[in-house]
Design an enzyme around this catalytic site. Sequence first.
Site, PDB file in Angstrom:
ATOM      1  N   HIS A  37       0.743  -0.953  -0.051  1.00  0.00           N
ATOM      2  CA  HIS A  37       0.103  -0.226   0.070  1.00  0.00           C
ATOM      3  C   HIS A  37       1.218   0.931   0.163  1.00  0.00           C
ATOM      4  O   HIS A  37       0.810   2.186  -0.850  1.00  0.00           O
ATOM      5  CB  HIS A  37      -0.845   0.290   0.848  1.00  0.00           C
ATOM      6  N   GLN A  61     -18.918  -5.616  -1.142  1.00  0.00           N
ATOM      7  CA  GLN A  61     -17.997  -7.405  -2.262  1.00  0.00           C
ATOM      8  C   GLN A  61     -17.439  -8.251  -0.824  1.00  0.00           C
ATOM      9  O   GLN A  61     -16.282  -8.664  -1.437  1.00  0.00           O
ATOM     10  CB  GLN A  61     -16.459  -6.232  -1.940  1.00  0.00           C
ATOM     11  N   GLY A 149      -3.333  -1.298  -7.057  1.00  0.00           N
ATOM     12  CA  GLY A 149      -2.059  -2.651  -6.522  1.00  0.00           C
ATOM     13  C   GLY A 149      -2.226  -3.273  -8.264  1.00  0.00           C
ATOM     14  O   GLY A 149      -3.558  -4.083  -8.194  1.00  0.00           O
ATOM     15  N   ASP A 152      -4.139  -7.306  -7.941  1.00  0.00           N
ATOM     16  CA  ASP A 152      -5.838  -7.132  -7.759  1.00  0.00           C
ATOM     17  C   ASP A 152      -5.903  -6.994  -9.542  1.00  0.00           C
ATOM     18  O   ASP A 152      -6.652  -5.853 -10.116  1.00  0.00           O
ATOM     19  CB  ASP A 152      -6.446  -6.960  -7.288  1.00  0.00           C
ATOM     20  N   GLN A 155      -9.291  -6.766 -10.654  1.00  0.00           N
ATOM     21  CA  GLN A 155      -9.436  -5.841 -10.395  1.00  0.00           C
ATOM     22  C   GLN A 155      -9.454  -4.380 -11.162  1.00  0.00           C
ATOM     23  O   GLN A 155     -10.416  -3.121 -11.697  1.00  0.00           O
ATOM     24  CB  GLN A 155      -9.615  -5.492  -8.844  1.00  0.00           C
ATOM     25  N   LEU A 186       2.823  -9.183  -1.613  1.00  0.00           N
ATOM     26  CA  LEU A 186       2.311  -8.748   0.019  1.00  0.00           C
ATOM     27  C   LEU A 186       0.972  -8.537  -0.229  1.00  0.00           C
ATOM     28  O   LEU A 186      -0.106  -8.008  -1.183  1.00  0.00           O
ATOM     29  CB  LEU A 186       3.030  -6.856   0.357  1.00  0.00           C
TER      30      LEU A 186
END
Length: 282
Positions: A37, A61, A149, A152, A155, A186
């Site tokens: 993050h 979700q 990121g 995903d 996504q 991570l």
Amino acid sequence: MMTIHTIAELRSALREARMAGKRIGFVPTMGNLHEGHMQLIDLANSKSDIVVSSIFVNPLQFGLNEDLDSYPRTLREDQEKLSARGCDILFAPTNDEVYPHGQDAQTQVEVPLISDLYCGASRPGHFRGVATVVTKLFGMVQPDLAVFGEKDFQQLMVIRRMTEDLSLPVEIIGAPIARNEQGLALSSRNGYLSAEELATAVHLNASLRHVAARLQEGERDFSALQEQAQQTLEEVGFKRDYYVICRRDDLQPASAEDKQLVILAAARLGPARLIDNIQIDL
Ligand code: PAF
């Protein structure tokens, strides 16, 4: 760093910056922040004048039997990390602030086709929940750019498509996957793993690198590669979910002529469902 809990306060905090023509970068998260993050914050910082991050564990979700209740909530630690990394505003709304009429009455955003594949097949409704909350967060923050990121990957594709289809004036930026020294991507959900499971978890990325190498060597029997990879992962303790060599632009299963690929994999290990991917240009 300011921490803000309401949309009204957020809008007022951003009004001046917006009027001064400052570029607003946005990093939406569900908290329990890790170095991955922080790298999203760095990327947002390098491309904008003001960085807003959000922490909201989005109930929409999560499926019925998923980890919504146990998902780690670590606001105090997250605030410290964001502040140390140069985030300007943390937006941490409540459920009522985001879904004032209740979840069931919420207008939802559905990105067809791509949302039903892979993670969407294993987690029905998941990407509807993601697309809905990200659309709402974009409306609340009104950022110029937003960073997500590449771990995903699906996504990110759903969000890119949604942003394009709804003509939202937000530039979507993908950030490379952050990994530990052993190659494990991570993830907040790595926290569910025991030391032994963490040692096993690195096989997921090792498997992707192995399959990518076989493809670079000229192997084109995708079904055999996928099946062998899943069997090898099962032998070390994973339970299979999906493993697919697909086209990077639309995530459809690749054919031998395709050149820009991504291998997407998800598998269960103990209490966690892990995902990872690798991009390859042939
Ligand atoms: O990737 C996440 O953390 C979440 O899916 C997101 C994008 C913050 C939406 O809740």
